[in-house]
Motif scaffolding. Structure first.
Motif, PDB file in Angstrom:
ATOM      1  N   MET A   1     -19.141  78.794   2.583  1.00  0.00           N
ATOM      2  CA  MET A   1     -18.030  79.465   3.234  1.00  0.00           C
ATOM      3  C   MET A   1     -18.393  80.933   3.453  1.00  0.00           C
ATOM      4  O   MET A   1     -19.043  81.550   2.639  1.00  0.00           O
ATOM      5  CB  MET A   1     -16.775  79.357   2.369  1.00  0.00           C
ATOM      6  N   GLU A   2     -17.970  81.478   4.572  1.00  0.00           N
ATOM      7  CA  GLU A   2     -18.246  82.871   4.897  1.00  0.00           C
ATOM      8  C   GLU A   2     -16.941  83.642   4.996  1.00  0.00           C
ATOM      9  O   GLU A   2     -15.963  83.148   5.517  1.00  0.00           O
ATOM     10  CB  GLU A   2     -18.994  82.944   6.228  1.00  0.00           C
ATOM     11  N   TRP A   3     -16.943  84.837   4.416  1.00  0.00           N
ATOM     12  CA  TRP A   3     -15.787  85.724   4.526  1.00  0.00           C
ATOM     13  C   TRP A   3     -16.142  86.864   5.467  1.00  0.00           C
ATOM     14  O   TRP A   3     -17.215  87.459   5.356  1.00  0.00           O
ATOM     15  CB  TRP A   3     -15.410  86.309   3.170  1.00  0.00           C
ATOM     16  N   ARG A   4     -15.241  87.179   6.373  1.00  0.00           N
ATOM     17  CA  ARG A   4     -15.373  88.389   7.190  1.00  0.00           C
ATOM     18  C   ARG A   4     -14.248  89.315   6.761  1.00  0.00           C
ATOM     19  O   ARG A   4     -13.084  88.938   6.812  1.00  0.00           O
ATOM     20  CB  ARG A   4     -15.269  88.063   8.683  1.00  0.00           C
ATOM     21  N   ILE A   5     -14.592  90.497   6.320  1.00  0.00           N
ATOM     22  CA  ILE A   5     -13.626  91.407   5.722  1.00  0.00           C
ATOM     23  C   ILE A   5     -13.025  92.318   6.788  1.00  0.00           C
ATOM     24  O   ILE A   5     -13.752  92.999   7.519  1.00  0.00           O
ATOM     25  CB  ILE A   5     -14.296  92.274   4.623  1.00  0.00           C
ATOM     26  N   PRO A   6     -11.685  92.353   6.911  1.00  0.00           N
ATOM     27  CA  PRO A   6     -11.046  93.267   7.876  1.00  0.00           C
ATOM     28  C   PRO A   6     -11.381  94.725   7.529  1.00  0.00           C
ATOM     29  O   PRO A   6     -11.554  95.065   6.356  1.00  0.00           O
ATOM     30  CB  PRO A   6      -9.554  92.984   7.690  1.00  0.00           C
ATOM     31  N   HIS A   7     -11.482  95.540   8.540  1.00  0.00           N
ATOM     32  CA  HIS A   7     -11.798  96.946   8.305  1.00  0.00           C
ATOM     33  C   HIS A   7     -11.179  97.793   9.408  1.00  0.00           C
ATOM     34  O   HIS A   7     -10.719  97.283  10.420  1.00  0.00           O
ATOM     35  CB  HIS A   7     -13.317  97.154   8.277  1.00  0.00           C
ATOM     36  N   SER A   8     -11.187  99.084   9.173  1.00  0.00           N
ATOM     37  CA  SER A   8     -10.717 100.020  10.193  1.00  0.00           C
ATOM     38  C   SER A   8     -11.864 100.957  10.543  1.00  0.00           C
ATOM     39  O   SER A   8     -12.888 100.995   9.857  1.00  0.00           O
ATOM     40  CB  SER A   8      -9.526 100.833   9.664  1.00  0.00           C
ATOM     41  N   GLU A   9     -11.704 101.716  11.602  1.00  0.00           N
ATOM     42  CA  GLU A   9     -12.745 102.632  12.049  1.00  0.00           C
ATOM     43  C   GLU A   9     -13.056 103.704  11.013  1.00  0.00           C
ATOM     44  O   GLU A   9     -14.131 104.265  10.990  1.00  0.00           O
ATOM     45  CB  GLU A   9     -12.324 103.298  13.368  1.00  0.00           C
ATOM     46  N   GLU A  10     -12.081 103.991  10.137  1.00  0.00           N
ATOM     47  CA  GLU A  10     -12.276 105.039   9.139  1.00  0.00           C
ATOM     48  C   GLU A  10     -13.057 104.545   7.913  1.00  0.00           C
ATOM     49  O   GLU A  10     -13.474 105.332   7.082  1.00  0.00           O
ATOM     50  CB  GLU A  10     -10.928 105.601   8.665  1.00  0.00           C
ATOM     51  N   ASP A  11     -13.231 103.235   7.796  1.00  0.00           N
ATOM     52  CA  ASP A  11     -13.919 102.685   6.628  1.00  0.00           C
ATOM     53  C   ASP A  11     -15.395 103.059   6.636  1.00  0.00           C
ATOM     54  O   ASP A  11     -16.026 103.150   7.687  1.00  0.00           O
ATOM     55  CB  ASP A  11     -13.790 101.162   6.595  1.00  0.00           C
TER      56      ASP A  11
ATOM     57  N   ILE B   1     -18.366  93.501   7.694  1.00  0.00           N
ATOM     58  CA  ILE B   1     -18.819  92.913   6.432  1.00  0.00           C
ATOM     59  C   ILE B   1     -18.747  91.394   6.480  1.00  0.00           C
ATOM     60  O   ILE B   1     -17.734  90.819   6.864  1.00  0.00           O
ATOM     61  CB  ILE B   1     -17.962  93.423   5.258  1.00  0.00           C
ATOM     62  N   GLU B   2     -19.838  90.751   6.083  1.00  0.00           N
ATOM     63  CA  GLU B   2     -19.899  89.302   5.932  1.00  0.00           C
ATOM     64  C   GLU B   2     -20.319  88.980   4.509  1.00  0.00           C
ATOM     65  O   GLU B   2     -21.280  89.558   4.003  1.00  0.00           O
ATOM     66  CB  GLU B   2     -20.913  88.691   6.901  1.00  0.00           C
ATOM     67  N   VAL B   3     -19.598  88.090   3.861  1.00  0.00           N
ATOM     68  CA  VAL B   3     -19.931  87.652   2.506  1.00  0.00           C
ATOM     69  C   VAL B   3     -20.231  86.159   2.552  1.00  0.00           C
ATOM     70  O   VAL B   3     -19.400  85.370   3.001  1.00  0.00           O
ATOM     71  CB  VAL B   3     -18.770  87.931   1.525  1.00  0.00           C
ATOM     72  N   ASN B   4     -21.414  85.777   2.113  1.00  0.00           N
ATOM     73  CA  ASN B   4     -21.836  84.381   2.137  1.00  0.00           C
ATOM     74  C   ASN B   4     -22.292  83.923   0.750  1.00  0.00           C
ATOM     75  O   ASN B   4     -22.974  84.666   0.053  1.00  0.00           O
ATOM     76  CB  ASN B   4     -23.004  84.190   3.116  1.00  0.00           C
ATOM     77  N   GLY B   5     -21.932  82.697   0.388  1.00  0.00           N
ATOM     78  CA  GLY B   5     -22.473  82.086  -0.826  1.00  0.00           C
ATOM     79  C   GLY B   5     -21.556  82.076  -2.026  1.00  0.00           C
ATOM     80  O   GLY B   5     -21.899  81.487  -3.055  1.00  0.00           O
TER      81      GLY B   5
END
Length: 202
Positions: free
Chosen positions: A1-11, A16-20
């Motif tokens: 499963m892969e997670w894509r983390i929401p972000h803003s321009e200020e981050d 970000i992708e998290v795998n494994g």
């Protein structure tokens, strides 16, 4: 499963992708010859992470890969690059961008705008005004070597949960504010806050 983390321009951390993560919670039982369900796997991982990170017990966390775009000052990158499993796959080239007359430079391009960065911006404008894109090599080198260390560089990084936890533990209370911001954003990764809590590093 892969997670894509929401972000803003200020981050500081983006794309970000998290795998494994799901895999390690299932396969952490391999040392006992079996696979585990998610809840059981989480409990086992938390028990391993409770031990020192350099003990080898938490090595399974290297199986959680994190890919991300990091925007940080040259000063921050100088410190981050000492971490072995924090690999820069691609980064902005100062040699190309600073001497590019099509790239506008403002105080927003610096982590901490000061009269020094303002003076650098002014010097750069004067160079382009005088030479256009045909800048003599010695002046171009002067522009490159004198970039303030607060200049923000963007890079694509690949790392893993074990390395991020090590960085968090070592840098959470660092005096450089960018490290505080980095650690704040690391906490937002899936399951990370739980693992950091087990480590009791706050």
């Amino acid at each position: 499963m892969e997670w894509r983390i929401p972000h803003s321009e200020e981050d500081m951390l983006n794309e970000i992708e998290v795998n494994g993560l799901a895999n390690i919670t299932r396969l952490v039982g391999l040392s006992y010859g079996k696979e585990l369900d998610f809840e059981h796997g989480q409990r086992v991982i938390k028990s391993l992470v409770a031990k020192p990170l350099n003990s080898g017990e938490a090595n399974i966390l290297t199986g959680v890969q994190v890919n991300m775009v990091v925007t940080a000052s040259i000063k921050w990158w100088q410190q981050a690059e000492r971490y072995h499993w924090f690999q820069i796959a691609m980064s902005e080239s100062i040699m190309h961008s600073i001497a590019d007359p099509n790239k506008e430079l403002t105080q927003a391009n610096f982590a901490y705008p000061t009269p020094l960065s303002e003076a650098y911006i002014g010097m750069r404008k004067e160079v382009f005004k005088q030479f256009g894109s045909d800048i003599p090599e010695d002046i171009k080198l002067c522009m490159i070597y004198n970039v303030p260390v607060s200049y923000l560089e963007k890079a694509y990084v690949t790392t893993n949960y074990l390395q991020l936890m090590t960085m968090y533990r070592q840098r959470r209370n660092h005096k450089l504010p960018e490290w505080q911001k980095f650690c704040d954003e690391v906490e937002k990764l899936p399951m990370m806050k739980t693992l950091l809590g087990v480590q009791n590093v706050n």
